[in-house]
Write a protein that holds these residues in place. Structure first.
Motif, PDB file in Angstrom:
ATOM      1  N   UNK A  95     -11.697  10.195   0.936  1.00 19.51           N
ATOM      2  CA  UNK A  95     -10.480   9.394   0.843  1.00 19.51           C
ATOM      3  C   UNK A  95     -10.662   8.042   1.523  1.00 19.51           C
ATOM      4  N   UNK A  96     -11.256   8.049   2.709  1.00 18.17           N
ATOM      5  CA  UNK A  96     -11.448   6.808   3.457  1.00 18.17           C
ATOM      6  C   UNK A  96     -12.336   5.838   2.685  1.00 18.17           C
ATOM      7  N   UNK A  97     -13.448   6.349   2.133  1.00 19.44           N
ATOM      8  CA  UNK A  97     -14.362   5.489   1.393  1.00 19.44           C
ATOM      9  C   UNK A  97     -13.701   4.937   0.130  1.00 19.44           C
ATOM     10  N   UNK A  98     -12.981   5.788  -0.581  1.00 21.31           N
ATOM     11  CA  UNK A  98     -12.327   5.355  -1.812  1.00 21.31           C
ATOM     12  C   UNK A  98     -11.247   4.312  -1.518  1.00 21.31           C
ATOM     13  N   UNK A  99     -10.480   4.520  -0.452  1.00 20.06           N
ATOM     14  CA  UNK A  99      -9.447   3.546  -0.071  1.00 20.06           C
ATOM     15  C   UNK A  99     -10.075   2.187   0.230  1.00 20.06           C
ATOM     16  N   UNK A 100     -11.179   2.190   0.957  1.00 19.67           N
ATOM     17  CA  UNK A 100     -11.872   0.937   1.281  1.00 19.67           C
ATOM     18  C   UNK A 100     -12.369   0.257   0.011  1.00 19.67           C
ATOM     19  N   UNK A 101     -12.939   1.041  -0.912  1.00 22.07           N
ATOM     20  CA  UNK A 101     -13.442   0.485  -2.172  1.00 22.07           C
ATOM     21  C   UNK A 101     -12.317  -0.216  -2.933  1.00 22.07           C
ATOM     22  N   UNK A 102     -11.166   0.443  -3.029  1.00 23.91           N
ATOM     23  CA  UNK A 102     -10.045  -0.132  -3.775  1.00 23.91           C
ATOM     24  C   UNK A 102      -9.408  -1.292  -3.012  1.00 23.91           C
ATOM     25  N   UNK A 162      -8.195  11.427  -5.897  1.00 22.38           N
ATOM     26  CA  UNK A 162      -8.427  10.114  -6.505  1.00 22.38           C
ATOM     27  C   UNK A 162      -7.139   9.301  -6.568  1.00 22.38           C
ATOM     28  N   UNK A 163      -6.061   9.938  -6.991  1.00 25.54           N
ATOM     29  CA  UNK A 163      -4.781   9.227  -7.116  1.00 25.54           C
ATOM     30  C   UNK A 163      -4.269   8.795  -5.744  1.00 25.54           C
ATOM     31  N   UNK A 164      -4.368   9.664  -4.756  1.00 25.89           N
ATOM     32  CA  UNK A 164      -3.907   9.314  -3.403  1.00 25.89           C
ATOM     33  C   UNK A 164      -4.677   8.121  -2.864  1.00 25.89           C
ATOM     34  N   UNK A 165      -6.007   8.181  -2.953  1.00 30.75           N
ATOM     35  CA  UNK A 165      -6.832   7.101  -2.405  1.00 30.75           C
ATOM     36  C   UNK A 165      -6.616   5.789  -3.138  1.00 30.75           C
ATOM     37  N   UNK A 166      -6.583   5.848  -4.477  1.00 35.23           N
ATOM     38  CA  UNK A 166      -6.405   4.624  -5.260  1.00 35.23           C
ATOM     39  C   UNK A 166      -5.032   4.004  -5.002  1.00 35.23           C
ATOM     40  N   UNK A 167      -4.020   4.840  -4.835  1.00 39.95           N
ATOM     41  CA  UNK A 167      -2.673   4.332  -4.569  1.00 39.95           C
ATOM     42  C   UNK A 167      -2.590   3.655  -3.207  1.00 39.95           C
ATOM     43  N   UNK A 168      -3.173   4.270  -2.199  1.00 42.29           N
ATOM     44  CA  UNK A 168      -3.168   3.671  -0.860  1.00 42.29           C
ATOM     45  C   UNK A 168      -3.927   2.353  -0.871  1.00 42.29           C
TER      46      UNK A 168
END
Length: 244
Positions: free
Chosen positions: A65-72, A99-105
């Motif tokens: 989640x942390x990595x995906x949030x940073x990417x987005x 995926x949806x949680x991380x991309x939304x954040x």
């Protein structure tokens, strides 16, 4: 008086700093991280990741989640790879949720960064505008949810644009959050499902086919949802013409 004039520019620069930081990191990341946030990296580390998942599931979820949030949030290359990785590591349903949680954040981070600086000033100018611009601005705010859903559902609209543009025109955050969390679900399901079978793809020495999103049986229903989101706008327009 001099102190006030010096403080104002400094304060303005401070408001723009979050968005400027995102843009600078995005540019640097584009040139430096493309070879690392890739399917080759995932394939080289697949066994390590699967072993770690089996022994430290919750920790891996938080790391993912942390990595995906940073990417987005910083518009780094690798968002599609991250979405597919979610399916590969966690399966279709859990992977889609993560995926949806991380991309939304991450999207909300861009929204706030843009609205704090450039978006605040631009939205004020649009509200004070006259003529055609005022009509377009009023129409946008009257149909915020429909427009935001369309931005999310039409694959041709880059994710970064769909995050940045609403903040620049002053849409309500709750509408942005709602349409982001719901509007990215169809695409997230597609990319996550690709990840579910990724192990077999790697075993064949191939790379995942991300063009699946554009297959008629996939893009058709998604565009159908976009058309459904546009229906209230069309209905209002037709009603306005008939009344006029």
């Amino acid at each position: 008086m001099n102190d006030m004039t010096q403080t104002a520019p400094a304060s303005g620069l401070k408001r723009h700093l979050p968005l400027l930081t995102i843009l600078v990191v995005a540019v640097i990341g584009f040139f430096t991280l493309r070879d690392y946030l890739s399917f080759d990296t995932l394939q080289d580390n697949r066994e390590t990741l699967l072993t770690f998942r089996d022994s430290h599931y919750a920790v891996l979820v938080l790391m993912f989640l942390a990595l995906y949030i940073v990417i987005v949030a910083f518009s780094l290359p690798g968002a599609a790879v991250a979405s597919v990785t979610g399916g590969f590591l966690f399966g279709l349903w859990a992977g889609t949720v993560y995926n949806v949680i991380a991309a939304t954040i991450g999207a909300c981070a861009i929204f706030f960064a843009a609205r704090a600086g450039l978006g605040q000033a631009l939205a004020a100018r649009l509200d004070a505008s006259e003529g055609t611009v005022k009509k377009l601005t009023r129409g946008l705010h009257e149909n915020e949810i429909s427009v935001l859903f369309i931005l999310r559902l039409v694959p041709a609209v880059p994710f970064f644009v769909a995050n940045l543009l609403p903040a620049l025109v002053g849409v309500k955050f709750r509408n942005f959050l709602l349409t982001t969390a719901l509007g990215i679900i169809p695409g997230a399901l597609v990319f996550t499902s690709i990840g579910v079978g990724l192990g077999e793809v790697f075993d064949r020495g191939e790379r995942p086919d991300l063009s699946l999103l554009w297959a008629p049986h996939i893009i058709g229903p998604i565009l159908g949802l976009a058309a459904l989101a546009a229906l209230p706008i069309v209905t209002k327009a037709l009603r306005g013409r008939s009344e006029g």
